[in-house]
Design an enzyme around this catalytic site. Structure first.
Site, PDB file in Angstrom:
ATOM      1  N   PRO A 167       0.760  -1.257   0.000  1.00  0.00           N
ATOM      2  CA  PRO A 167       0.000   0.000   0.000  1.00  0.00           C
ATOM      3  C   PRO A 167       0.792   1.309   0.000  1.00  0.00           C
ATOM      4  CG  PRO A 167       0.047  -0.930   2.188  1.00  0.00           C
ATOM      5  CD  PRO A 167       0.745  -1.919   1.303  1.00  0.00           C
ATOM      6  N   CYS A 168       1.415   1.639  -1.118  1.00  0.00           N
ATOM      7  CA  CYS A 168       2.097   2.933  -1.218  1.00  0.00           C
ATOM      8  C   CYS A 168       1.092   4.089  -1.223  1.00  0.00           C
ATOM      9  CB  CYS A 168       2.992   2.990  -2.454  1.00  0.00           C
ATOM     10  SG  CYS A 168       2.193   2.571  -4.000  1.00  0.00           S
ATOM     11  N   HIS A 169      -0.192   3.787  -1.502  1.00  0.00           N
ATOM     12  CA  HIS A 169      -1.202   4.849  -1.483  1.00  0.00           C
ATOM     13  C   HIS A 169      -1.430   5.393  -0.065  1.00  0.00           C
ATOM     14  CE1 HIS A 169      -3.457   1.075  -0.774  1.00  0.00           C
ATOM     15  NE2 HIS A 169      -4.250   1.821  -0.013  1.00  0.00           N
TER      16      HIS A 169
END
Length: 199
Positions: A167-169
Site C-alpha cells: 500500500p504505497c497509497h
C-alpha cells in the site's frame, strides 16, 4: 498463393481461445511459463497482474501502459511471458474482496525481485502500514533509518512494483494531502476514501 501455413487456419474466436488454452496448459505443465499475467477490472481502472512461480511480481495501472509493463517484465524477469489467468486467481479474488470492503490485507505470495536496495527497504516498510492508516513520506524515511531521504521515499513509492497490494497509497504528504501516485491522484484518493469508509 499463400506462403504462410497459418493463413489456412480458421481464425474464429473459439478456435483461438482453444489454442491459447492449450498453449497455456502446455507452458505451465512443461515449466516453460516464467511470468503469467491477466487483467482485472477495478474501481480504479483495469489492473494488470503478473506473477512468477515465486509470487505476484507486478501490479500495473492502465496509465503505465500494460504492453510496456509486459515488455519490461520480459527484459527484467524472463521473455517467457504468457496470458495465463489461473496462476493469478487468488490475487484477482483478493483484489475484488478488497474493493468490495470484504478484505483489509492481502495474503498472496509476492516476488520482490523488481525492488532492491533502498527501494526494497521502503517497499518492505509499506507492508507494515495498516489498512485505513496513513504515514507521511517523512515518517517512512525515519522508520527505515534514513530521516533525510524524504524525496527518495517518494521515488521508491513511485516505483513500487505492487501498488494496492503493497500500500504505497497510504503514504501522504506531511500536510495530509495525497501527493503523487503511480496510478494518478484520483486513484490514490479513491483508495484512501475506500479505506476511510468514504464513498
Amino acid at each position: 498463393m499463400s506462403t504462410n501455413l497459418f493463413d489456412e487456419l480458421p481464425a474464429n474466436d473459439e478456435t483461438l481461445a482453444r489454442l491459447h488454452r492449450r498453449l497455456e496448459h502446455d507452458a505451465s505443465t512443461g515449466e516453460l511459463l516464467d511470468v503469467a499475467y491477466r487483467t482485472v477490472d477495478s474501481p480504479v481502472g483495469t489492473l494488470l497482474l503478473a506473477a512468477t512461480t515465486v509470487g505476484l511480481v507486478r501490479v500495473a495501472y492502465d496509465v503505465e501502459g500494460h504492453d510496456a509493463v509486459l515488455a519490461t517484465l520480459a527484459e527484467a524477469v524472463s521473455p517467457r511471458v504468457l496470458r495465463a489467468p489461473a496462476r493469478l486467481d487468488a490475487a484477482a479474488r483478493q483484489l475484488d474482496e478488497y474493493f468490495t470492503k470484504r478484505r483489509t490485507g492481502f495474503e498472496v505470495p509476492v516476488d520482490l525481485r523488481l525492488a532492491d536496495g533502498f527501494r526494497r527497504s521502503v517497499i518492505e516498510h509499506l507492508r507494515d502500514i495498516g489498512y485505513g492508516r496513513r504515514e507521511s513520506y517523512a515518517e517512512v524515511a525515519a522508520a527505515i533509518g534514513s530521516p533525510r531521504a524524504v524525496r527518495a521515499v517518494g521515488t521508491a513509492c513511485g516505483h513500487n512494483p505492487l501498488p494496492v497490494v503493497i500500500p504505497c497509497h497510504r503514504v501522504v504528504r506531511s500536510d495530509g494531502s495525497a501527493g503523487q501516485y503511480v496510478g494518478g491522484v484520483a486513484a490514490k484518493s479513491a483508495l484512501l476514501d475506500l479505506e476511510a469508509g468514504g464513498e
